[in-house]
Design a protein around this motif. Structure first.
Motif, short mmCIF file in Angstrom:
data_model
loop_
_atom_site.label_atom_id
_atom_site.label_comp_id
_atom_site.label_asym_id
_atom_site.label_seq_id
_atom_site.Cartn_x
_atom_site.Cartn_y
_atom_site.Cartn_z
N LYS A 5 55.27 66.04 37.96
CA LYS A 5 55.19 64.70 38.42
C LYS A 5 54.48 63.60 37.47
N LYS A 6 55.28 62.76 37.05
CA LYS A 6 54.75 61.83 36.16
C LYS A 6 53.92 60.91 36.90
N LYS A 7 52.58 60.68 36.10
CA LYS A 7 51.54 59.75 36.76
C LYS A 7 52.11 58.48 36.90
N ASP A 8 52.04 57.73 38.05
CA ASP A 8 52.40 56.47 38.23
C ASP A 8 51.56 55.45 37.56
N THR A 9 51.86 54.85 36.58
CA THR A 9 50.96 53.85 36.00
C THR A 9 51.38 52.46 35.75
N PHE A 10 50.93 51.56 35.22
CA PHE A 10 51.59 50.23 34.75
C PHE A 10 52.68 50.69 33.78
N SER A 11 53.97 49.89 33.75
CA SER A 11 54.81 50.03 32.73
C SER A 11 54.61 49.62 31.56
N ASP A 12 53.68 48.66 31.21
CA ASP A 12 53.30 48.25 29.85
C ASP A 12 51.99 47.60 29.69
N SER A 13 51.62 47.01 28.59
CA SER A 13 50.38 46.23 28.64
C SER A 13 50.40 44.87 29.32
N LEU A 14 51.60 44.38 29.28
CA LEU A 14 51.80 43.19 29.95
C LEU A 14 51.83 43.29 31.37
N GLY A 15 52.49 44.34 31.80
CA GLY A 15 52.56 44.56 33.24
C GLY A 15 51.24 44.83 33.91
N PHE A 16 50.29 45.34 32.94
CA PHE A 16 48.83 45.88 33.58
C PHE A 16 47.90 44.52 33.44
N ILE A 17 47.98 43.68 32.34
CA ILE A 17 47.23 42.56 32.23
C ILE A 17 47.82 41.67 33.58
N LEU A 18 49.06 41.51 33.78
CA LEU A 18 49.23 40.43 34.94
C LEU A 18 49.00 41.07 36.38
N ALA A 19 49.03 42.23 36.49
CA ALA A 19 48.66 42.80 37.76
C ALA A 19 47.33 42.66 37.86
N ALA A 20 46.50 42.82 36.70
CA ALA A 20 44.98 42.64 36.89
C ALA A 20 44.67 41.16 36.85
N ILE A 21 45.32 40.28 36.58
CA ILE A 21 44.87 39.09 36.47
C ILE A 21 45.17 38.44 38.12
#
Ligand code: PHE
Length: 469
Positions: A5-21
């Protein structure tokens, strides 16, 4: 054989930054920052806030993300086998959970306002009295608040259940652009109003006359609340980040994005206040409409009501939607961090952890809701009649517990995890200018504990005074 099972992570750097903001930008950015600025000297508070962000905020955001990414797992694993430091992690996620309890109630009031706006009951008068009564009716309507709070709580569960990339990130990607458009619209409209300049002057001009140590303490604890520092939420988000991501830059983007939203929200709030010719110097006089939540829930709707049958509701609708969007994306992360912790510690499924925490939080929310209601006397344990459990609970968590947890978090980084581990982790995806290394070291080792210590003692004194007042 089935694929692992693949770990569920943010799809890319931008996705992460946006979600964190999106997680960081919350209710406190929209009304709490401005309300505190208004009460603590305007520009001088904003200046203190910016100093806190640079000297404490950025280094700690970086440290939390790096810690989370180093283990690629949540708070539990990050503090596992760290001896007595383990409780620093536990304290953080407990704070997340406690905030989740009262946060949903406040977001619930916003849903109440939106509902009344849509059903035509908010703007039936342009008198201040009406809005004062309306706010108190919304707060004391415990049946309604139970429903609204429940809706907020359940939404956070469902979005979390949809996963990191499919739920958390997706939600941020949809809501944040609308959020920005509405905010720009509110700013654009408000600054053209007559008197707006006076409000903006008070907001931005650092006048020392209203400054006190307490203002500084408030600015610091507000920066923790706003950036979600010391609560394990960023550690949890950091665990979903790719090793190649540049954490120096991501931390900068999160801090800058969150601060920009808080400061910009102040632009429209103060522009509207200036237009209403609010007496800023009299803000300490205890008029409930002008302090704390009263600013967003009484004064702002009152100002909107005077701007016409068409513009008023549109502005109010945008403002309350802004609050709801900010609240939901924060609420998701407030639940995600303790849920991840429970999953690891008790080896339980994600769904089960989310529901246990969600329903548990709802039980505490009920106490907050009842303490706001007319039947408050049944539940009031507070010595000061004006200060109910809900208000006290919020102040206690934000001003006392959060700085305390942050204090120990900075000690953990400096003394146990070590600055070298922080840099080793961060350097995997980015390079820090050599000259900035002492900045991170000195701020985490010395400035954070010092600032937090001062702020903690000042807040403790103030809270005791308010409580026994
Ligand atoms: N930063 C959010 C706000 O400003 C609150 C929050 C705290 C969100 C902790 C997530 C985690 O309202």
């Amino acid at each position: 054989m089935s694929e692992a099972k693949k770990k569920d992570t943010f799809s890319d750097s931008l996705g992460f930054i946006l979600a964190a903001i999106a997680a960081a930008v919350g209710l406190s950015n929209i009304w709490r920052f401005s309300a505190e600025a208004a009460q603590n000297g305007g520009g001088i508070y904003v200046l203190c806030y910016l100093i806190c962000i640079v000297l404490v905020g950025y280094p700690l955001v970086l440290a939390e993300l790096a810690l989370g990414r180093s283990k690629q797992k949540g708070v539990y694993e990050c503090y596992q086998n760290q001896g007595s430091w383990e409780w620093v992690g536990l304290a953080g996620i407990t704070i997340c959970f406690l905030i989740f309890c009262f946060y949903n109630v406040v977001a619930g009031w916003v849903l109440g306002y939106l509902w009344n706006l849509l059903t035509g009951r908010l703007f039936v008068s342009t008198e201040k009295e009406h809005f004062v009564e309306f706010y108190s009716a919304i707060r004391s309507n415990w049946q309604g608040n139970l429903i609204w709070t429940f809706i907020m709580m359940v939404s956070a569960i469902f979005i979390n259940q949809a996963g990191v990339s499919g739920g958390i990130e997706q939600c941020a990607k949809i809501l944040m652009p609308i959020f920005i458009v509405m905010m720009v619209g509110l700013i654009g409209y408000s600054i053209t109003l007559e008197g707006a300049g006076r409000g903006l002057y008070f907001y931005l001009w650092p006048s020392l006359s209203n400054f006190s140590l307490q203002g500084f303490a408030f600015a610091l604890s507000q920066s923790f609340m706003s950036l979600s520092i010391g609560m394990g939420a960023l550690v949890t988000y950091g665990s979903f980040v790719n090793k190649k991501d540049n954490l120096y830059f991501s931390s900068f983007a999160i801090v800058a994005g969150d601060t920009l939203v808080a400061v910009l929200a102040g632009f429209f709030l103060f522009a509207f206040l200036g237009h209403e010719q609010v007496d800023f110097d009299a803000m300490h006089d205890g008029d409930n409409a002008l302090i704390g939540p009263g600013l967003a829930f009484i004064t702002l709707p009152l100002i909107f009501s005077k701007l016409g049958y068409f513009v008023g509701p549109i502005l109010a609708g945008s403002f309350f939607l802004l609050l709801i969007f900010a609240a939901i994306t924060s609420s998701i992360s407030l639940l995600a961090a303790p849920a991840k912790y429970m999953e690891s510690k008790y080896k339980m499924g994600n769904k089960k952890a989310l529901w246990i925490l969600g329903l548990g939080s709802f039980a505490i929310s009920i106490v907050c809701i009842l303490s706001d209601s007319d039947i408050e006397s049944l539940f009031s344990v507070m010595p000061h009649p004006e200060y109910n459990f809900h208000d006290f609970f919020m102040d206690f968590v934000i001003r006392i517990l959060t700085p305390l947890a942050t204090f120990f978090f900075s000690l953990f980084i400096a003394m146990k995890w070590k600055m070298s581990s922080l840099f080793k982790e961060a350097e995997q995806g980015g390079k820090l200018n050599k000259r900035l290394i002492p900045y991170i070291e000195v701020t985490i080792r010395y400035i954070t504990p010092l600032f937090v210590g001062i702020s903690f003692l000042t807040s403790l004194w103030q809270l005791t005074y308010d409580l026994c007042g």
